[in-house]
Design a protein around this motif. Sequence first.
Motif, mmCIF file in Angstrom:
data_model
loop_
_atom_site.group_PDB
_atom_site.id
_atom_site.type_symbol
_atom_site.label_atom_id
_atom_site.label_comp_id
_atom_site.label_asym_id
_atom_site.label_seq_id
_atom_site.Cartn_x
_atom_site.Cartn_y
_atom_site.Cartn_z
ATOM 1 N N ILE B 148 0.814 -1.210 0.000
ATOM 2 C CA ILE B 148 0.000 0.000 0.000
ATOM 3 C C ILE B 148 0.853 1.267 0.000
ATOM 4 C CG2 ILE B 148 -1.778 1.282 1.250
ATOM 5 C CD1 ILE B 148 -2.807 -1.291 2.278
ATOM 6 N N ARG B 167 -14.241 -4.435 -13.680
ATOM 7 C CA ARG B 167 -15.036 -3.582 -14.555
ATOM 8 C C ARG B 167 -15.863 -4.419 -15.533
ATOM 9 N NH1 ARG B 167 -15.628 1.316 -14.895
ATOM 10 N NH2 ARG B 167 -14.117 1.627 -13.263
ATOM 11 N N LYS B 171 -21.831 -3.080 -13.885
ATOM 12 C CA LYS B 171 -22.209 -2.265 -12.756
ATOM 13 C C LYS B 171 -22.943 -3.081 -11.693
ATOM 14 C CE LYS B 171 -24.306 2.235 -12.413
ATOM 15 N NZ LYS B 171 -25.059 3.267 -13.115
ATOM 16 N N GLN B 172 -23.863 -3.928 -12.175
ATOM 17 C CA GLN B 172 -24.717 -4.637 -11.229
ATOM 18 C C GLN B 172 -23.924 -5.592 -10.347
ATOM 19 O OE1 GLN B 172 -27.967 -6.472 -13.275
ATOM 20 N NE2 GLN B 172 -29.098 -6.775 -11.387
ATOM 21 N N LEU B 174 -20.708 -5.455 -9.818
ATOM 22 C CA LEU B 174 -19.738 -4.708 -9.028
ATOM 23 C C LEU B 174 -20.386 -4.222 -7.729
ATOM 24 C CD1 LEU B 174 -17.169 -3.276 -8.391
ATOM 25 C CD2 LEU B 174 -17.800 -1.460 -9.952
ATOM 26 N N TYR B 175 -21.580 -3.655 -7.853
ATOM 27 C CA TYR B 175 -22.269 -3.206 -6.651
ATOM 28 C C TYR B 175 -22.615 -4.378 -5.753
ATOM 29 C CZ TYR B 175 -22.679 1.750 -7.632
ATOM 30 O OH TYR B 175 -22.402 3.073 -7.804
ATOM 31 N N LEU B 178 -19.589 -5.146 -3.783
ATOM 32 C CA LEU B 178 -19.355 -4.157 -2.726
ATOM 33 C C LEU B 178 -20.361 -4.308 -1.598
ATOM 34 C CD1 LEU B 178 -18.666 -1.002 -4.906
ATOM 35 C CD2 LEU B 178 -17.023 -2.226 -3.477
ATOM 36 N N ARG B 179 -21.583 -4.637 -1.977
ATOM 37 C CA ARG B 179 -22.625 -4.710 -0.977
ATOM 38 C C ARG B 179 -22.569 -6.038 -0.221
ATOM 39 N NH1 ARG B 179 -27.982 -6.508 -1.581
ATOM 40 N NH2 ARG B 179 -29.179 -5.912 0.243
ATOM 41 N N PRO B 182 -19.481 -7.014 2.931
ATOM 42 C CA PRO B 182 -19.591 -6.727 4.363
ATOM 43 C C PRO B 182 -20.867 -7.257 5.021
ATOM 44 C CG PRO B 182 -20.055 -4.748 3.102
ATOM 45 C CD PRO B 182 -19.745 -5.823 2.110
ATOM 46 N N MET B 183 -21.728 -7.867 4.238
ATOM 47 C CA MET B 183 -23.031 -8.278 4.798
ATOM 48 C C MET B 183 -22.940 -9.508 5.684
ATOM 49 S SD MET B 183 -25.871 -7.938 1.832
ATOM 50 C CE MET B 183 -27.255 -8.873 2.408
#
Lengths: 555, 530
Positions: B148, B167, B171-172, B174-175, B178-179, B182-183
């Motif tokens: 880093i 990429r 989009k769908q 990728l989200y 991300l979503r 952490p769930m």
Amino acid sequence: MRCSGDCGDCVCYNTGVSFRSIKMTNQTTNNKFDAIVIGGGHNGLVNAAYLARAGKKTVVLERRHVVGGAAVTEEIFPGFKFSVCSYVVSLLRPEIIRDLDLPRHGLEILPLDGTFTPMPSGDYLWRVNDHGKTRREIARHSRVDAEAYEEFGKAMLQMCKFVKPILSMTPPNPTTLKPSELMKLLFLGRRFKDLPEDDKYNQVQLMTMSAIDFLDQWFETDVLKATMSASGIIGTFLGVRSPGTAYVLLHHYMGEIDGAFRSWGFARGGTGAISNAIADAAREAGAEIRTKAGIAKILVKSGKAIGVVLENGDEIFGNVISSSVDPKLTFLKMLDRNQLPDEFVSSVEHYKFRGSSAKVNLALDSLPDFTCLPGRGEHLRGAISISPSVDYMERAYDDAKYGEYSKRPYIDMVIPSLTDPSVAPPGKHVMSCFVQYAPYHLASGNWDEKKEAFGDTVIDTLSQYAPNIKNIIVGRQVVTPLDLEREWGLTEGNIFQGELSLEQLFFLRPVPGWAQYRTPIKNLYMCGSATHPGGGIMGAPGRIAALEILKDWKA
Amino acid sequence: MSGERGNVIIIGGGHNGLVASFYMARAGFKPIVLEARPMVGGMAVTEEVWPGFRCPTLAHTGGPIRAEIVRDMALERHGLRMTQPKARVTSVSPDGGSVTVYDDPAKTAQHLAAVSARDGKSFTEFQSILNRLGKIFAQLAGNTPPDIDSPSKDDLFRGVSTGRMIRKLGKQDLYRLLRWAPMPIADLMDECFDSDLLKGALAARAIFGSGVGPRSPGTSNLLLLRCADDLNVAGSASFPIGGTGALTQAMAQATTAAGTTIRTNAEVAGITIKDGRVTGVRLTTGEEIAASAVISNADPVRTLLNLVDPVHLTPTFLQHVQQYRSSGVVAKINLAVDGLPKFPALEKREDRDVLYPGRIHVGPSMNYVERAFDFSKYGEFSREPYMDVMVPTVSDPSLAPSGKHIMSVYVQFAPYALRTGDWKTRAGEFADCAIKTLSAYVPDLPNRILHQQVITPAEIESTYGSTGGHIFHGELTLEQFFTMRPLLGYARYRTPIKGLYMCGSGTHPGAGLTGRSGENAAREIVKDLR
């Protein structure tokens, strides 16, 4: 520009009025506006104030008879004025206080000094803003912790400084290649990269760990960890041992009053006074505020929001509709599904509310007397926390996980009448008890049936620490998650308009792809706690949304 | 070249140590693997626990081991024979209900559709999403986490290549990524499925080995991470003939053939360091072996706090190592049984013969698993634990005398740190509790038990060397993942001491019997030593 309030100086104050909007104002009647703000909670009011200040003819439509939303003061029993829902303030963004000149509009924050935690053993932990005193008090429990406490404070301050700018920014869109969005992501990456190594390490831990795992690394005193961890779970459906709660801890640590981090306070006159001050500022800037104006539908014409229909059937038209109510009400109640993309509707349906807290407001004849520290002392003037051990907190959560309210809940109490005598009759007091966990979804029965039994549980719990409590109560109001939903329009009783869990934060709040206050419907915006940076009397969503609306307006 | 620079020592002959040694040997070094126990294999061993009964003592399925590693090491030539049961896992309920996830997703969807129309449909969709997201995790798992502070050209290149891949997801997805990450797995399961049995089994895969419950945030990430190596949502049921020990034996042969020297009964007492540089190791016998590099397959805490003299590390670094979370929650019970114990839930099914070779999941709902977790929060073992059961003798009858079977049972939650008593005194009580719970699903079990072996977290620590008895060498939570595994700034298999490296499960990506940590570590170390 006409002002619906009775301030005389609003015209000259409002220097940002453009020629166009003055002209419009003169031409239109009282059902045509530049901007309609749905909901008169603190975010809706902030949003309206900023829009009005930019010269937009703005109206706020509030369903209840009083503005403020969950930041409201109401006289529940004659002479006793309660901050019915939210009860303390700290997160209110300083730029909003400054921009709207809230002190001139009557905002006065009184300090809330200290947190007092009575313990069943007869001992207590009492932390105050005075460093020396707190150090000596913690040293009574553990010398090591007294040392660590100072260090911890310093480390948290660094973390707050890191996160703070994020509270004032529109979340970036991580899926686009637009240079402006990439710059934002780069900015975040750089900020992180530039942190000293220790802070980087802390930051990562704060974003992912549980409050207790995080605090375990600093402290050994159980009661200290329990009380500190409580800020990590407020308003969430998580326990102090659930990963991710360390972030909520930070969120609450970020409180700032007059530039002093970590300070919490009361608004003189209750939290309603904050809303009133913002409303006053909005009116002064030219906004109109209508109460008892619930909204039935948002009007959409060829993919554009053009106005709203009130519950009484009145139609009001606006160029921009800004909704401060939660996504479920905005998109699933005020709009038809077929007006929205399926994918978006399903995202809204997956958005999690799951309210977990309740309020018990008590009108008291005299002051509670704690066994561990009897008498009327300074310890009653701060927050009083029923969080005697880490296990106690976690067990309270266990009950909620399986659909029951905590048999022994976490309670955060304040007695604002000690600091601000105007809220109770002479010699009498109001006591506000924030209670968790009270899950919206009960495994059996419903909240209307269980409301009073729940109230009894809270009082029974308190009486273990302050046995006189039962004898001094002259009035009791229980506000269940169901009440929060019905009366304040907070879906499933979530006080933050949706959980502050990692998957619902920042560019994922409220739903993926729509974190920039815009919606799939043109001219319809979101500006409530369900948008970044989330809940608490912060006002940031209302402000950032207004800035975004104005950006689009210019374009 | 290694001859000039001296030896490369690998501490610990677990699967990652063996994989790392192989790649080091292939790069021209002459590695020496030092194993404390009489046999290599670490937690993937087959041991004759009772005469005639050869148990996969700890791990009972192969991770699965990464296909490239199997190929590179030519494990099949060295005797490895894997079986892949047609049923991956069957989740059973005490009232005789069951749901199976098969090897074939289409078959699973068809089977689930009979349970709930929605589940049949969502399963296909869920599996196809995992196929896409799993590839990203496979890419991440195969890469060394980036530096880093000062990313190298390679880091940037890999970042860009992963970025491109992400990429491409669109989009769908990728989200979604991300979503979901952490769930809590419980929320994800509730969004997707109806069947409690199915949700219980899938949620269990996410939390296996970790001190979290289905409702803990970040647990969906664990499921995604596991899909890097096995896209089937239910996880692996692949079983090496001869038990998991056969896998590590084949690895030992492969690495020996490549030029590695393996010494068993060689316990390392300490790593010798001079002027901030590794000089070798000292065995418990007092013998010292010089080396230009030491690669530790032991867990990070053991490596950095027990084997290294603290004077060589900074106080802050030591503090961070001390804070590394590595408190195990899993115990293992191995049973020698007379005849095949019958699960009524499986007996009811027409394809029962296909189901027995797979794993059997005991934990009929997410709430059940969550309640099992609750005990561990208060330092108690679960009264009704969740269990992952396998009867390896169905796939390989040679592991037990004729007509006899071995039942291999992972029991969770069994927290390393008990609040009352200790594991020595409470192991019996714990086993009784587990067997009683299991008997509700296999009523004829108690009468068939000939012998039982209980491996508590305390023994996983003392016998297999993992600090806190953690089977993954440390919690796989978000703060100990990727660039943070084991510690932020030290995720690239290197340590603050020159010449000391790590290659075990405590390093990225870490989960289970895949060999990835060892492979990644060797790649980085070869780069440094050349």
